[in-house]
Design a protein around this motif. Structure first.
Motif, PDB file in Angstrom:
ATOM      1  N   TRP A   1      16.143 -18.634  17.021  1.00 16.51           N
ATOM      2  CA  TRP A   1      16.833 -17.852  15.767  1.00 16.51           C
ATOM      3  C   TRP A   1      17.575 -16.902  16.412  1.00 16.51           C
ATOM      4  CZ3 TRP A   1      15.964 -19.848  10.867  1.00 16.51           C
ATOM      5  CH2 TRP A   1      14.709 -20.370  10.666  1.00 16.51           C
ATOM      6  N   SER A   2      18.929 -16.798  15.658  1.00 10.26           N
ATOM      7  CA  SER A   2      19.835 -15.675  16.198  1.00 10.26           C
ATOM      8  C   SER A   2      19.904 -14.547  15.281  1.00 10.26           C
ATOM      9  CB  SER A   2      21.223 -16.404  16.630  1.00 10.26           C
ATOM     10  OG  SER A   2      22.124 -15.146  16.604  1.00 10.26           O
TER      11      SER A   2
ATOM     12  N   TYR B   1      17.324 -25.862  18.465  1.00  9.64           N
ATOM     13  CA  TYR B   1      15.934 -26.332  18.624  1.00  9.64           C
ATOM     14  C   TYR B   1      15.708 -26.794  20.286  1.00  9.64           C
ATOM     15  CZ  TYR B   1      15.768 -26.557  13.624  1.00  9.64           C
ATOM     16  OH  TYR B   1      15.741 -26.335  12.352  1.00  9.64           O
TER      17      TYR B   1
ATOM     18  N   ARG C   1      19.203 -13.368  32.533  1.00  8.64           N
ATOM     19  CA  ARG C   1      20.209 -14.253  32.370  1.00  8.64           C
ATOM     20  C   ARG C   1      19.684 -15.716  32.123  1.00  8.64           C
ATOM     21  NH1 ARG C   1      24.705 -12.268  36.184  1.00  8.64           N
ATOM     22  NH2 ARG C   1      23.528 -13.632  37.769  1.00  8.64           N
ATOM     23  N   TYR C   2      18.550 -16.142  32.575  1.00  8.05           N
ATOM     24  CA  TYR C   2      18.206 -17.620  32.617  1.00  8.05           C
ATOM     25  C   TYR C   2      16.907 -17.579  31.928  1.00  8.05           C
ATOM     26  CZ  TYR C   2      22.198 -17.876  35.779  1.00  8.05           C
ATOM     27  OH  TYR C   2      23.272 -17.790  36.362  1.00  8.05           O
TER      28      TYR C   2
ATOM     29  N   VAL D   1      20.890 -21.038  29.880  1.00  5.79           N
ATOM     30  CA  VAL D   1      21.588 -19.637  30.155  1.00  5.79           C
ATOM     31  C   VAL D   1      21.504 -18.950  28.763  1.00  5.79           C
ATOM     32  CG1 VAL D   1      23.698 -18.524  30.231  1.00  5.79           C
ATOM     33  CG2 VAL D   1      23.416 -20.881  31.434  1.00  5.79           C
TER      34      VAL D   1
ATOM     35  N   ASP E   1      22.828 -16.373  27.261  1.00  9.40           N
ATOM     36  CA  ASP E   1      23.799 -15.993  26.622  1.00  9.40           C
ATOM     37  C   ASP E   1      24.065 -16.591  25.658  1.00  9.40           C
ATOM     38  OD1 ASP E   1      26.715 -14.811  28.668  1.00  9.40           O
ATOM     39  OD2 ASP E   1      25.478 -13.767  27.171  1.00  9.40           O
ATOM     40  N   ASP E   2      24.139 -18.061  25.525  1.00  8.10           N
ATOM     41  CA  ASP E   2      24.794 -18.793  24.461  1.00  8.10           C
ATOM     42  C   ASP E   2      23.669 -20.107  24.459  1.00  8.10           C
ATOM     43  OD1 ASP E   2      27.533 -20.516  26.253  1.00  8.10           O
ATOM     44  OD2 ASP E   2      25.458 -20.123  26.777  1.00  8.10           O
ATOM     45  N   TRP E   3      22.451 -20.123  25.139  1.00  5.08           N
ATOM     46  CA  TRP E   3      21.486 -20.903  25.170  1.00  5.08           C
ATOM     47  C   TRP E   3      22.072 -22.372  25.566  1.00  5.08           C
ATOM     48  CZ3 TRP E   3      17.206 -18.723  25.519  1.00  5.08           C
ATOM     49  CH2 TRP E   3      17.124 -17.589  24.670  1.00  5.08           C
ATOM     50  N   HIS E   4      22.915 -22.473  26.537  1.00  5.92           N
ATOM     51  CA  HIS E   4      23.416 -23.680  27.018  1.00  5.92           C
ATOM     52  C   HIS E   4      22.594 -24.092  28.169  1.00  5.92           C
ATOM     53  CE1 HIS E   4      26.042 -25.968  29.608  1.00  5.92           C
ATOM     54  NE2 HIS E   4      26.027 -25.250  30.674  1.00  5.92           N
TER      55      HIS E   4
ATOM     56  N   LEU F   1      21.595 -25.417  31.254  1.00  6.21           N
ATOM     57  CA  LEU F   1      22.456 -25.267  32.804  1.00  6.21           C
ATOM     58  C   LEU F   1      21.578 -26.544  33.553  1.00  6.21           C
ATOM     59  CD1 LEU F   1      24.147 -23.664  34.411  1.00  6.21           C
ATOM     60  CD2 LEU F   1      22.170 -22.403  35.145  1.00  6.21           C
ATOM     61  N   ARG F   2      20.622 -26.678  33.735  1.00  8.06           N
ATOM     62  CA  ARG F   2      19.921 -27.622  34.537  1.00  8.06           C
ATOM     63  C   ARG F   2      18.616 -28.259  33.608  1.00  8.06           C
ATOM     64  NH1 ARG F   2      23.842 -27.556  37.119  1.00  8.06           N
ATOM     65  NH2 ARG F   2      24.163 -27.256  39.308  1.00  8.06           N
TER      66      ARG F   2
ATOM     67  N   ILE G   1      15.564 -17.900   7.205  1.00 12.06           N
ATOM     68  CA  ILE G   1      15.606 -16.692   7.768  1.00 12.06           C
ATOM     69  C   ILE G   1      16.450 -15.843   6.621  1.00 12.06           C
ATOM     70  CG2 ILE G   1      17.825 -17.289   8.953  1.00 12.06           C
ATOM     71  CD1 ILE G   1      17.035 -14.939  10.945  1.00 12.06           C
TER      72      ILE G   1
ATOM     73  N   ARG H   1      25.918  -7.925  18.597  1.00 10.47           N
ATOM     74  CA  ARG H   1      25.557  -8.170  20.017  1.00 10.47           C
ATOM     75  C   ARG H   1      25.163  -7.206  20.882  1.00 10.47           C
ATOM     76  NH1 ARG H   1      27.031 -13.447  22.309  1.00 10.47           N
ATOM     77  NH2 ARG H   1      27.661 -12.164  24.205  1.00 10.47           N
TER      78      ARG H   1
ATOM     79  N   LEU I   1      31.193 -16.401  21.876  1.00  9.73           N
ATOM     80  CA  LEU I   1      32.288 -17.132  22.178  1.00  9.73           C
ATOM     81  C   LEU I   1      31.615 -18.621  21.617  1.00  9.73           C
ATOM     82  CD1 LEU I   1      32.776 -15.767  25.548  1.00  9.73           C
ATOM     83  CD2 LEU I   1      34.627 -15.692  23.810  1.00  9.73           C
TER      84      LEU I   1
ATOM     85  N   LYS J   1      31.090 -22.629  22.335  1.00  5.61           N
ATOM     86  CA  LYS J   1      30.625 -23.281  23.596  1.00  5.61           C
ATOM     87  C   LYS J   1      31.612 -24.352  23.812  1.00  5.61           C
ATOM     88  CE  LYS J   1      25.399 -23.361  23.051  1.00  5.61           C
ATOM     89  NZ  LYS J   1      24.399 -24.304  22.992  1.00  5.61           N
TER      90      LYS J   1
ATOM     91  N   MET K   1      33.244 -22.748  29.310  1.00 13.00           N
ATOM     92  CA  MET K   1      32.042 -21.852  29.251  1.00 13.00           C
ATOM     93  C   MET K   1      31.054 -22.416  30.211  1.00 13.00           C
ATOM     94  SD  MET K   1      32.293 -19.206  27.545  1.00 13.00           S
ATOM     95  CE  MET K   1      30.402 -18.811  27.362  1.00 13.00           C
ATOM     96  N   GLU K   2      30.833 -23.710  30.137  1.00 14.74           N
ATOM     97  CA  GLU K   2      30.014 -24.328  30.943  1.00 14.74           C
ATOM     98  C   GLU K   2      30.197 -24.303  32.480  1.00 14.74           C
ATOM     99  OE1 GLU K   2      29.223 -28.011  27.797  1.00 14.74           O
ATOM    100  OE2 GLU K   2      29.157 -28.353  29.864  1.00 14.74           O
TER     101      GLU K   2
ATOM    102  N   HIS L   1      29.273 -20.840  33.530  1.00 13.22           N
ATOM    103  CA  HIS L   1      27.931 -20.609  33.799  1.00 13.22           C
ATOM    104  C   HIS L   1      27.880 -21.264  35.131  1.00 13.22           C
ATOM    105  CE1 HIS L   1      26.875 -18.849  29.922  1.00 13.22           C
ATOM    106  NE2 HIS L   1      27.251 -19.882  29.222  1.00 13.22           N
ATOM    107  N   GLU L   2      28.118 -22.395  35.352  1.00  6.06           N
ATOM    108  CA  GLU L   2      27.802 -23.069  36.501  1.00  6.06           C
ATOM    109  C   GLU L   2      28.274 -22.129  37.756  1.00  6.06           C
ATOM    110  OE1 GLU L   2      27.127 -26.366  37.797  1.00  6.06           O
ATOM    111  OE2 GLU L   2      26.029 -26.367  35.987  1.00  6.06           O
TER     112      GLU L   2
ATOM    113  N   MET M   1      26.149 -19.162  38.434  1.00  7.11           N
ATOM    114  CA  MET M   1      24.997 -19.491  38.718  1.00  7.11           C
ATOM    115  C   MET M   1      24.956 -19.749  40.498  1.00  7.11           C
ATOM    116  SD  MET M   1      22.682 -22.868  38.169  1.00  7.11           S
ATOM    117  CE  MET M   1      23.844 -23.933  39.277  1.00  7.11           C
TER     118      MET M   1
END
Lengths: 442, 551
Positions: free
Chosen positions: A119-120, A128, A146-147, A164, A166-169, A171-172, B222, B230, B237, B239, B243-244, B247-248, B251
């Motif tokens: 939840w943000s 999810y 960060r991770y 990540v 930051d934006d729940w991307h 990464l791996r 909610i 923030r 921002l 996605k 951005m990806e 991030h890479e 990392m």
């Protein structure tokens, strides 16, 4: 040493804010926030149900209160006491709830570990994460926030996802070479992820941040394996405690074992100091003595027919300056072992009259505080050992304790109450005499 | 044969030379010697044989011969030839009988001899046989003994083998037990886990049933009063792939920086260790080289010189190669040379040790004596010290325990208590004085506050009036006088007074502060005196707390 008044709390929910200014306690369904210096009530919030879990956000501006039975999470703001936020997980239920490192997202794990809902608070958005694994430690945030590493299980295989924050991307996402992943933990420098298997197999894997397997370590086969894992604060060492009553230290350059610490029942190492808490009947004073070596450590044999037997190293903790490691062996529950990491040898053994319930290192100095469920707090430092009786009317059985982030005070928790202990910094210095300090008064 | 010779030995000197030659003549003919046929032949033979017999007996010495023969025969136990027959004539019968008896004797002797000879042959062959068998038996014995020892050896080895196999068996059994215990613990763990999973599964099923049956489905939601900004204050921002990529990149940057710091620290450590090793090497060379002069001439000297020269060479190398830091060969060379030096140093030390031990054996007696003297002296000292300490302890005990008996001690105590009383009185006086001052000040302050309140009220009234007049003056009614002008002045003037008074009192407060001792237990809630509250409300003194404590 000074002691504060005693306040009520329930469920051992008492936490100090990350900036060290406030103390939050939960009493049934109420959340009480106090100023840490004056202990005056600053805010008082009322939740909808009995609070099962309470957590400060990382910037000390918000507190979340989770009520698992009703599947609700309520968030309170310190800056604006009339701001409110309620998250309802609905019929899916709630099993655990926690903040993200930026203090603006809340991660809820639903019942049966069906999914993790993110939840943000900035956007009211929901994300999810499917198939999280229900294990000892399935989620860990890196120290820099960060991770996030999350353990997943799909089709009878373990996977690890790195997000990540930051934006729940994502990464791996890679498969883990464990049979049944029991836990994962980031190293303090956030570059290595330690992943260990369940106790049926001794296997600890080290993955780099980008998902490459750096190393695999397995000490032995077939017998019950890893029980606890701890990183040293400098990320130099990884301590692995196992069911064979040994701690193995791996180094961060080769990821090979550099030494192992044994916990024998007879201590013959002449350089180690054994502090023994002794009960003196007539005056009911308890003093710490130094016993002669070789010394015997009391051992309790575990029941061999039960699962998760009470044997092996269950708790490991490094001191903040990386110089000491404290360990507890479950079949010697009354003893605490302190190891010197510079010499890689045993430094002291603290033997108490009751099983050690909780021990924590001072976040600033090499000082260890422990409690055994009686009315005393014990402190150890390289200079010596001190035991202090909590001078509260009625008895205050210390069940757990933790340090304030500045290291100048201790928060002691009994079953229903909380008390603060203020320490002056003179303990831990060279001129302290010890061993027979029995009763400390105000 | 000998019989032939004995007659020649008879005391018959006349026959000497002639008989000998004739007898020797006979000895030449072997055919006559061995068989008694030769007797017959001699009897038959003509003169030559007769000459032989005549060697013993001649015409002249018949009686002597007869006597001699009688003698011999008697000694042999036969009937003698009697000479007493008519005039020296021998009775042939007797002679023949004698001859026959002699022949019989001879035959018997021969037979005995034969028998003896055969016996002797038999015996010798028996002996030989026995010797042979003895040898054979000895060999056999030797052989069996060897076999026996061989068998013993074999048995011993088999026993050893049995023992090792038994040990193996024991260890295998232990391992089997261990594995069994491991299996059992794993089995309990598996059972526990599977039970847990089963319980979870049933809970899931129940929940699913409940959800299926339950009509109202609580949706997840909610509620928030307002959005929260923030934590870093920036806007969120979208996605995107950029951005990806970012991030890479971040990392990898994090990983790289970590590797770099690690590498840097390792390089530092490495260079430090290399420096230490080089220092060690120099030191070792320095230690080894002066020994060239004082150590006894030994072949080791050459090796030391070699080592020194090697070291120098290598020092030259070192300076060159220190420039190339990570050269593998340089590293190996350094470690090898260090190892070599170390070995030399070790051997040198061992040699020195052996020398010292040899020397020490020489003057062992002396040093032991000295040692013993020292020990004796130290023991005496120790004894003295102990006695001294004991005495001190006793005195101290006396000192501590005596006051209850002696008068002087009681007096002293009295003196001490008196002194304390005086001090306390003095402090009490001070305290009461301070209290009085404080009370006075408090009274003053309250009065001033009251006055100030009044004045403020008056001022407010004045102000109100003034404003009213102003307002009224703004209206067309310009000729109205302002009667209330003087009053505000008065109120203002009055109001300055208490301020002045108030200003005078802070010095008093600071003075009193100097008497107080601050030891604030931080959490002890202290009661605030009313004047401090007052001060705070008047914003004259910020949150200082006045706490009086006796030292």
């Amino acid at each position: 040493m000074n002691f504060s008044e005693v306040f009520k709390q329930s469920n051992q929910l008492c936490k100090v804010s990350p900036d060290g200014k406030y103390l939050a306690t939960c009493v049934q369904y109420r959340l009480v926030v106090r100023d840490i210096n004056s202990l005056q009530i600053v805010h008082l919030y009322t939740c909808l149900d009995q609070v099962m879990h309470m957590e400060w956000s990382s910037d000390s501006l918000f507190i979340l209160c989770a009520m698992y039975k009703r599947g609700l999470v309520q968030v309170w703001s310190l800056e604006q006491p009339d701001w409110h936020c309620k998250i309802d997980e609905g019929s899916i239920g709630l099993v655990s709830s926690r903040w993200s490192p930026d203090g603006r997202h809340i991660l809820n794990t639903t019942e049966f570990n069906l999914r993790v809902t993110v939840w943000s608070l900035c956007t009211k958005a929901v994300s999810y994460i499917k198939y999280p694994k229900a294990c000892q430690k399935g989620v860990d945030f890196s120290a820099d926030g960060r991770y996030m590493a999350l353990a997943e299980r799909r089709e009878c295989k373990d996977y690890i996802s790195v997000f990540v924050c930051d934006d729940w991307h994502l990464l791996r996402h890679f498969e883990s070479e464990t049979q049944d992943l029991a836990g994962l933990e980031w190293s303090p420098n956030s570059c290595v992820l330690a992943v260990w298997d369940s106790c049926l197999e001794y296997k600890i894997l080290l993955y780099s941040l980008d998902g490459r397997l750096l190393s695999l370590y397995s000490a032995y086969e077939w017998s019950l394996g890893i029980k606890s894992v701890a990183w040293s604060p400098s990320s130099q060492f990884l301590a692995v405690g196992s069911y064979d009553e040994k701690v193995r230290i791996l180094n961060h350059i080769t990821w090979k074992k550099i030494t192992e610490f044994e916990h024998p029942a007879t201590i013959i190492n002449t350089k180690a100091v054994v502090f023994k808490e002794v009960e003196k009947r007539p005056t009911c004073l308890v003093s710490d003595e130094i016993t002669q070596l070789p010394a015997q450590v009391p051992v309790i044999k575990p029941d061999p027919d039960r699962a998760n037997p009470k044997i092996g190293i269950s708790t490991l903790a490094f001191s903040a300056d990386n110089r000491f490691l404290a360990t507890k062996n479950d079949n010697m529950p009354q003893s605490l072992w302190v190891w010197d990491m510079q010499r890689l040898s045993l430094l002291a053994v603290l033997e108490q009259t009751a099983p050690v319930r909780c021990f924590v290192w001072d976040p600033r100095r090499p000082r260890l505080a422990l409690c055994t469920g009686n009315t005393k707090v014990y402190l150890w430092s390289p200079a010596g050992c001190v035991s202090v009786n909590v001078p509260v009317e009625g008895s205050f059985q210390v069940q757990s304790l933790f340090w304030h982030c500045s290291g100048s005070s201790l928060v002691l928790l009994s079953k229903e109450h909380v008390c603060l202990c203020y320490l002056n910094s003179c303990f831990g210095g060279p001129n302290i005499s010890h061993k027979h300090i029995t009763f400390m008064s105000l | 044969m000998g019989d032939w010779w004995t007659p020649a030995m008879m005391p018959d000197p006349s026959l000497d030379n002639k008989e000998l030659s004739s007898i020797s003549g006979i000895s030449m003919s072997p055919s006559r010697q061995n068989s008694h046929h030769s007797l017959h032949s001699t009897m038959v033979l003509p003169k030559t044989s007769y000459s032989v017999i005549s060697a013993f007996c001649t015409e002249e010495n018949i009686s002597q011969c007869i006597a001699y023969i009688n003698q011999e025969v008697c000694s042999l136990g036969l009937t003698g030839v009697s000479l007493e027959s008519e005039s020296g004539g021998l009775s042939a019968v007797l002679v023949l009988n004698l001859l026959y008896e002699v022949l019989q004797l001879q035959r018997r002797a021969q037979r005995a001899l034969h028998e003896l000879e055969t016996q002797q042959l038999k015996n010798s062959s028996d002996l030989e046989h026995l010797q042979h068998s003895n040898c054979r038996l000895k060999d056999q014995l030797e052989h069996t003994r060897r076999e026996n020892s061989g068998l013993h050896e074999g048995e011993r080895q088999l026993q050893l083998k049995i023992k090792t196999l038994q040990n193996c068996l024991k260890s295998e059994k232990e391992e089997v037990q261990k594995l069994q215990s491991i299996i059992s613990s794993r089995a309990t763990q598996y059972n526990h886990d599977s039970k847990r999973k089963e319980r979870e599964c049933t809970k899931l099923k129940e929940r699913l049933n409940q959800l299926l049956m339950d009509k109202r489905d609580k949706k997840l939601s909610i509620e928030m009063s307002n959005y929260v900004g923030r934590s870093d204050g920036k806007r969120g921002l979208w996605k995107t792939s950029k951005m990806e990529a970012r991030h890479e990149g971040e990392m990898y940057r994090a990983l790289l920086s970590d590797y770099e710091t690690r590498q840097r620290s390792l390089v530092l450590e490495n260079s430090e260790l290399k420096k230490v090793l080089q220092h060690m090497k120099k030191d070792m060379i320095a230690i080894l080289s002066p020994k060239n002069v004082c150590v006894q001439p030994e072949p080791a000297d050459d090796s030391l010189e070699q080592a020194v020269s090697e070291g120098e060479e290598e020092a030259g190398d070192r300076s060159r190669e220190s420039l190339e830091q990570s050269c593998e060969q340089a590293r190996e060379q350094l470690t090898n040379s260090i190892r070599l030096q170390w070995r030399k140093l070790k051997s040198h030390m061992e040699r020195l040790d052996s020398q010292v031990s040899l020397e020490r054996e020489g003057d062992e007696v002396m040093s032991r004596k000295e040692h013993e003297d020292e020990m004796q002296r130290m023991r005496l000292e120790l004894q003295q010290c102990k006695e001294f300490i004991h005495m001190q302890q006793q005195l101290l005990q006396q000192q501590l325990s005596s006051p209850c008996d002696e008068e002087t001690a009681a007096l002293l105590n009295d003196c001490y208590t008196l002194e304390e009383k005086e001090r306390l009185k003095e402090e009490w006086r001070l305290f009461s004085e301070q209290k009085r001052n404080f009370e006075r000040e408090r009274k003053n302050f309250t009065e001033a506050a009251i006055r100030l309140g009044h004045e403020r009220k008056a001022f407010e009234e004045d102000r109100a009036v003034w404003l009213k007049t102003q307002f009224l003056n703004m209206t067309p009614f310009v000729d109205r006088k302002r009667p209330a002008l003087s009053e505000p002045h008065g109120a203002l003037a009055v109001s300055t007074e208490p301020e002045a008074k108030l200003q005078s009192t802070p010095p008093l407060v600071t003075k009193s502060q100097s008497y107080s001792v601050f030891s604030t237990p931080k959490a002890a809630p202290v009661k605030m005196p009313s004047t401090a509250d007052l001060y705070r409300t008047l914003h004259l003194i910020p949150e200082s707390r006045l706490i009086f404590q006796l030292p």
